[in-house]
Design a protein around this motif. Structure first.
Motif: not given
Length: 206
Positions: A128-141
């Motif tokens: 497996a691979v352990l992944l860390g993500l920092h949220i930079t943006s969010r999408g609005v439809p």
């Protein structure tokens, strides 16, 4: 640290069964703060109700941690060979999440989000691979076309994730509203199991 900052920084372990859908895209680019479905295309990795080799391990209002099976990681270009171990991919990942609310009878049953993220760490473990993500943006439809308008979320995070984290933390402390006495169709199988268990207990008492 004040209350607002504390809420923006704390994270919770993601209990199994609450990730309904997840999809990840690598190397996609929009323009002018927009991302069309043509730009996005099909996901590189996809998980439905715990399948697909993508697991959410913990969540904060500004970040996510995931565990990817080797096949899913390879689809995202996260090679597991020794030379690239720990290397961060160029560009970010787009993430689609559908999280089930743990609150019984919640008005909002699912939190559905489309997020732009930056990879902060990649750890390779057996299988497996352990992944860390920092949220930079969010999408609005967009309302008039098949596209997302992307808004900055790097500083303040995502309020729906803060709410979900609060709900999970309350669940862990046993602080939940009294369940409705009526039938909950979205949890029909659990309702059947509960009714069966209740009937068995009543029969034992008699």
């Amino acid at each position: 640290m004040d209350e607002a900052e504390r809420r923006n920084n704390y994270r919770v372990d993601a209990p199994p069964g609450f990730l309904r859908e997840v999809a990840l895209w690598s190397g996609r680019e929009g323009s002018g703060g927009r991302l069309t479905l043509e730009d996005l295309g099909p996901p590189d990795a996809l998980g439905l109700a715990g399948t697909g080799g993508v697991a959410l391990t913990d969540v904060s209002t500004r970040g996510l941690r995931m565990r990817l099976a080797t096949e899913a990681a390879q689809c995202l270009g996260l090679a597991s060979d020794a030379k690239s171990a720990g290397a961060l991919p160029v560009g970010g990942l787009y993430v689609y999440l559908k999280l089930l609310s743990p609150v019984v009878g919640a008005v909002v049953r699912n939190y559905t989000l489309f997020l732009g993220t930056r990879v902060t760490h990649v750890d390779h473990v057996p299988g497996a691979v352990l992944l860390g993500l920092h949220i930079t943006s969010r999408g609005v439809p967009e309302k008039a076309e098949k596209a997302f308008r992307m808004f900055d979320a790097g500083r303040y995070g995502v309020k729906e994730l803060t709410r979900w984290c609060d709900e999970v933390a309350r669940m862990g402390r046993g602080v939940q509203p009294v369940p409705s006495p009526g039938l909950d169709l979205e949890h029909l199988l659990a309702e059947i199991d509960a009714a069966r268990a209740c009937g068995a207990m009543q029969a034992n008492r008699n």
